[in-house]
Design a protein around this motif. Structure first.
Motif, PDB file in Angstrom:
ATOM      1  N   GLY A 261      11.322   7.880  -4.686  1.00  0.00           N
ATOM      2  CA  GLY A 261      11.214   8.824  -3.750  1.00  0.00           C
ATOM      3  C   GLY A 261      10.223   9.509  -2.267  1.00  0.00           C
ATOM      4  O   GLY A 261       9.160   8.566  -1.874  1.00  0.00           O
ATOM      5  N   TYR A 262      10.880  10.720  -1.657  1.00  0.00           N
ATOM      6  CA  TYR A 262       9.993  11.150  -1.085  1.00  0.00           C
ATOM      7  C   TYR A 262       9.578  12.841  -1.425  1.00  0.00           C
ATOM      8  O   TYR A 262      10.364  13.213  -1.572  1.00  0.00           O
ATOM      9  N   ALA A 263       8.100  12.792  -0.821  1.00  0.00           N
ATOM     10  CA  ALA A 263       7.584  14.526  -1.467  1.00  0.00           C
ATOM     11  C   ALA A 263       6.417  14.766  -0.578  1.00  0.00           C
ATOM     12  O   ALA A 263       6.249  13.689  -0.183  1.00  0.00           O
ATOM     13  N   VAL A 264       6.576  15.967  -0.230  1.00  0.00           N
ATOM     14  CA  VAL A 264       5.523  16.642  -0.061  1.00  0.00           C
ATOM     15  C   VAL A 264       4.385  17.144  -0.853  1.00  0.00           C
ATOM     16  O   VAL A 264       4.562  17.949  -1.696  1.00  0.00           O
ATOM     17  N   LYS A 265       3.185  17.244  -0.896  1.00  0.00           N
ATOM     18  CA  LYS A 265       2.451  17.787  -1.227  1.00  0.00           C
ATOM     19  C   LYS A 265       1.449  18.918  -1.563  1.00  0.00           C
ATOM     20  O   LYS A 265       1.007  19.433  -2.673  1.00  0.00           O
TER      21      LYS A 265
ATOM     22  N   THR B 122       1.554  21.980   4.214  1.00  0.00           N
ATOM     23  CA  THR B 122       0.879  21.366   4.956  1.00  0.00           C
ATOM     24  C   THR B 122       1.065  19.850   4.824  1.00  0.00           C
ATOM     25  O   THR B 122       0.997  19.378   6.670  1.00  0.00           O
ATOM     26  N   SER B 123       1.254  19.558   4.042  1.00  0.00           N
ATOM     27  CA  SER B 123       1.537  17.654   4.295  1.00  0.00           C
ATOM     28  C   SER B 123       3.243  16.857   4.530  1.00  0.00           C
ATOM     29  O   SER B 123       3.614  18.383   4.640  1.00  0.00           O
ATOM     30  N   ARG B 124       2.664  15.954   5.425  1.00  0.00           N
ATOM     31  CA  ARG B 124       4.015  14.848   5.588  1.00  0.00           C
ATOM     32  C   ARG B 124       4.305  13.981   4.116  1.00  0.00           C
ATOM     33  O   ARG B 124       3.343  14.433   3.622  1.00  0.00           O
ATOM     34  N   PHE B 125       5.680  14.037   4.795  1.00  0.00           N
ATOM     35  CA  PHE B 125       6.369  13.056   3.469  1.00  0.00           C
ATOM     36  C   PHE B 125       5.552  11.720   2.871  1.00  0.00           C
ATOM     37  O   PHE B 125       5.683  11.536   4.279  1.00  0.00           O
ATOM     38  N   GLU B 126       5.865  11.521   1.771  1.00  0.00           N
ATOM     39  CA  GLU B 126       5.378  10.685   1.742  1.00  0.00           C
ATOM     40  C   GLU B 126       5.966   9.572   0.595  1.00  0.00           C
ATOM     41  O   GLU B 126       6.458  10.377  -0.130  1.00  0.00           O
ATOM     42  N   PRO B 127       6.061   8.552   0.300  1.00  0.00           N
ATOM     43  CA  PRO B 127       6.837   7.782  -1.087  1.00  0.00           C
ATOM     44  C   PRO B 127       6.069   8.597  -2.247  1.00  0.00           C
ATOM     45  O   PRO B 127       5.104   8.989  -2.348  1.00  0.00           O
ATOM     46  N   PHE B 128       6.914   8.535  -3.591  1.00  0.00           N
ATOM     47  CA  PHE B 128       6.333   9.572  -4.499  1.00  0.00           C
ATOM     48  C   PHE B 128       7.540   8.819  -5.827  1.00  0.00           C
ATOM     49  O   PHE B 128       8.443   8.445  -4.998  1.00  0.00           O
TER      50      PHE B 128
ATOM     51  N   TYR C 270      13.069  17.531  -9.476  1.00  0.00           N
ATOM     52  CA  TYR C 270      13.110  17.243  -8.307  1.00  0.00           C
ATOM     53  C   TYR C 270      14.297  16.895  -7.275  1.00  0.00           C
ATOM     54  O   TYR C 270      15.265  16.615  -8.703  1.00  0.00           O
ATOM     55  N   GLY C 271      14.463  16.442  -6.588  1.00  0.00           N
ATOM     56  CA  GLY C 271      16.003  16.579  -5.990  1.00  0.00           C
ATOM     57  C   GLY C 271      16.201  15.313  -4.855  1.00  0.00           C
ATOM     58  O   GLY C 271      16.018  14.729  -5.736  1.00  0.00           O
ATOM     59  N   GLY C 272      16.873  15.376  -4.039  1.00  0.00           N
ATOM     60  CA  GLY C 272      17.828  13.929  -3.892  1.00  0.00           C
ATOM     61  C   GLY C 272      17.273  13.195  -3.091  1.00  0.00           C
ATOM     62  O   GLY C 272      17.962  12.141  -2.250  1.00  0.00           O
TER      63      GLY C 272
ATOM     64  N   VAL D  62      22.053  13.769   6.986  1.00  0.00           N
ATOM     65  CA  VAL D  62      22.356  12.774   5.223  1.00  0.00           C
ATOM     66  C   VAL D  62      21.307  11.702   5.520  1.00  0.00           C
ATOM     67  O   VAL D  62      21.490  10.539   6.050  1.00  0.00           O
ATOM     68  N   ILE D  63      20.205  11.733   4.546  1.00  0.00           N
ATOM     69  CA  ILE D  63      19.134  10.207   4.182  1.00  0.00           C
ATOM     70  C   ILE D  63      20.102   9.727   3.247  1.00  0.00           C
ATOM     71  O   ILE D  63      20.648   9.727   2.939  1.00  0.00           O
ATOM     72  N   ASP D  64      20.229   7.747   3.994  1.00  0.00           N
ATOM     73  CA  ASP D  64      20.850   7.233   3.800  1.00  0.00           C
ATOM     74  C   ASP D  64      19.817   6.372   2.875  1.00  0.00           C
ATOM     75  O   ASP D  64      18.790   5.822   2.919  1.00  0.00           O
ATOM     76  N   LEU D  65      19.921   6.672   1.474  1.00  0.00           N
ATOM     77  CA  LEU D  65      19.146   6.398   0.052  1.00  0.00           C
ATOM     78  C   LEU D  65      18.587   4.680   0.690  1.00  0.00           C
ATOM     79  O   LEU D  65      17.906   4.161  -0.728  1.00  0.00           O
ATOM     80  N   LYS D  66      19.820   4.124   0.504  1.00  0.00           N
ATOM     81  CA  LYS D  66      19.463   2.522   0.572  1.00  0.00           C
ATOM     82  C   LYS D  66      18.237   2.322   2.028  1.00  0.00           C
ATOM     83  O   LYS D  66      17.289   1.045   1.898  1.00  0.00           O
TER      84      LYS D  66
END
Lengths: 348, 348
Positions: free
Chosen positions: A6-10, A13-19, A128-130, A341-345
């Motif tokens: 998924g994507y997370a913020v750490k 103030t951080s940006r989203f990154e793969p997690f 952890y969410g969607g 809406v995020i397309d998880l594909k």
């Protein structure tokens, strides 16, 4: 354990990154859902940025989740592999307090496990969410979603849909009722659609003339500019219920004047600063100012069934998960009609 | 015409002085009542001093009136000469708007004729209240008062009694309910008595420890100092309804925390400045902040019958009409337990 991508913020103030993170193998009452779409709720932004001062990191937001069931535990009765399922703002609750026993799990007195930025019932395991590949949840907190619905337009029903449906039902809105909707954003546009689908006469109350055409298109019978003095006269004592979806600071005293004797203005947005409320606004017509937050699980299922039956769907703009930052910025500016809406594909 | 003898103020800054004025001869539906006692309500003071900016002079205040019927019109069916009758805050209303038709004359949409500082239904003839010898009123707005009640203690039921009774009934208070009463003055002490008489468990919420003994004596099961931090913990999520009788500026957010999920805080006092209200105080437990003002005529009669049945009476200090200024000053200081009542024999 399976590994979710998924994507997370750490941090705030951080940006989203793969997690990547582990999800439990489905227990006997669990379902595993491969997430197809996840809506972006304004509260995702508040929490990703720690604006409510209760955030824990890393955070994978997202509580407007729909997808396809891929695994079910041995005692699951509600779902089978291949079914469409949804998850909203909660993945569990104590299930034994008076509120849980009355199907008000959102007001669980002990511990509602929020879908993200919370903990499981053990009080330790972070949720952890969607914004990710899949989720594992007890079937009691998974919702059945009609396969005839376009999934990307159904996802936001899990939060924006139930948040507006619940107060409309609580105040018994139906044919003959007059409902005002303050603010025409993610929540507001669902309030208009739900109220209209219940048979009410809907008036959109807005500060922006630019919303007028959309208000009508979404099903409102009337539109009124709250910035115009003539509105106070035109709407005085007219409405049974106002669903106030505005989460910015704003005046409610004027709007209370639009209510009939005994009418209610229900807050579903949460302005950051305290409201300034004249006691006379309530006493004069024995009016009510109330609050509402999402809905219980049974009511969420009822809402999903109602929306499937009536064809009530969210107006959405589908985004790639790689464009989360841009989607957040545009959401903050109100530059989306009406929900990203995020397309998880796009995880691939 | 008959000539009434009373006391009036001629302006916002003048003192009370003797004042004679004409009352109409009873019409066919009218009763004439020789006033025995009239309570002094805080709103008398606000209006005598034009603090609500809507006062007309000369003003004869008083809307907690009881006395003996001396004359009845030819078509009067509810009263005969010699009966005990009461008059509250209204002497007439349009009787045909939707609210009047639902027995909510206090919310008449056209024109409720207030007992003083108002006009009759002609929109011109000024109304004069109960600080005087007699009053003439349509029997539809006169209440039957049980002759077994001590009249001086029944008089304040016509405002303080119905103001607190009406919200308790609206929120269906009865055995098993937990009711908080904020403020222990003229209204508050009646809220305690009425709620206790309905079978509720009553908690008095006060800033003053000096009220504790009285709270228990009046029928409260519990007493809590809102100034103490421990109260928030002790009362969190405990009460079904709070009747907030405080008319000074005060905080309601803390008190909203004492309510159960879905509970209501109802304002019956009107603080002069706007309240500061956090939206989270309402949304968190889908709570309600409401207002209420007196009650309709049918409900007022129901309340008088309930009080006669249960022995609910006001705690009063009887005063001479020649001491109005002193009674006003002491009322403003909260130095009365709990209501001044004018003995109209002192007019002589």
């Amino acid at each position: 354990m399976s590994q979710a991508r998924g994507y997370a913020v750490k941090s705030a103030t951080s940006r989203f990154e793969p997690f990547s993170f582990p999800r439990r193998e489905p227990g006997e009452r669990d379902v595993q859902i491969e997430i197809a779409y996840c809506g972006i709720c304004h509260s995702d932004i508040h929490q990703a940025r720690n604006e409510w001062k209760n955030s824990t990191y890393p955070m994978v937001p997202g509580h407007e989740i729909v997808g396809r069931v891929s695994k079910v535990g041995s005692k699951v009765s509600k779902f089978k592999a291949g079914d469409i399922a949804g998850v909203g703002c909660m993945v569990d609750s104590c299930r034994r307090c008076p509120n849980c026993k009355q199907n008000l799990e959102q007001h669980c007195l002990l511990h509602a496990s929020l879908t993200y930025n919370g903990t499981e019932q053990d009080g330790k395991t972070p949720t952890y969410g969607g914004y990710c590949s899949h989720i594992v949840v007890d079937e009691a907190f998974a919702l059945k979603v009609s396969p005839k619905l376009p999934l990307e337009r159904a996802a936001p029903l899990l939060c924006a849909g139930i948040t507006t449906y619940s107060p409309l039902k609580r105040w018994k809105i139906g044919p003959g009722a007059r409902v005002g909707v303050m603010g025409l954003g993610g929540l507001g546009h669902m309030a208009v659609k739900n109220a209209a689908a219940m048979g009410a006469e809907v008036t959109v109350l807005s500060r922006s003339k630019s919303k007028q055409a959309d208000a009508k298109r979404l099903g409102a019978a009337d539109f009124a500019l709250t910035t115009e003095a003539a509105t106070a006269k035109k709407l005085a004592g007219r409405l049974d219920l106002i669903v106030d979806t505005v989460s910015a600071d704003h005046d409610v005293n004027g709007a209370l004047g639009f209510l009939k004797t005994g009418g209610t203005l229900v807050l579903v947005g949460a302005p950051p600063s305290p409201l300034s409320l004249s006691a006379f606004s309530l006493i004069g017509g024995r009016k009510n100012l109330s609050g509402s937050v999402i809905g219980g699980i049974a009511e969420t299922q009822e809402m999903l069934d109602f929306c499937a039956d009536k064809g009530v769907l969210c107006d959405v703009e589908v985004t790639s998960i790689r464009d989360l930052e841009r989607a957040y910025e545009r959401t903050l500016k109100g530059d989306v009609r009406y929900r990203f809406v995020i397309d998880l594909k796009t995880l691939a």
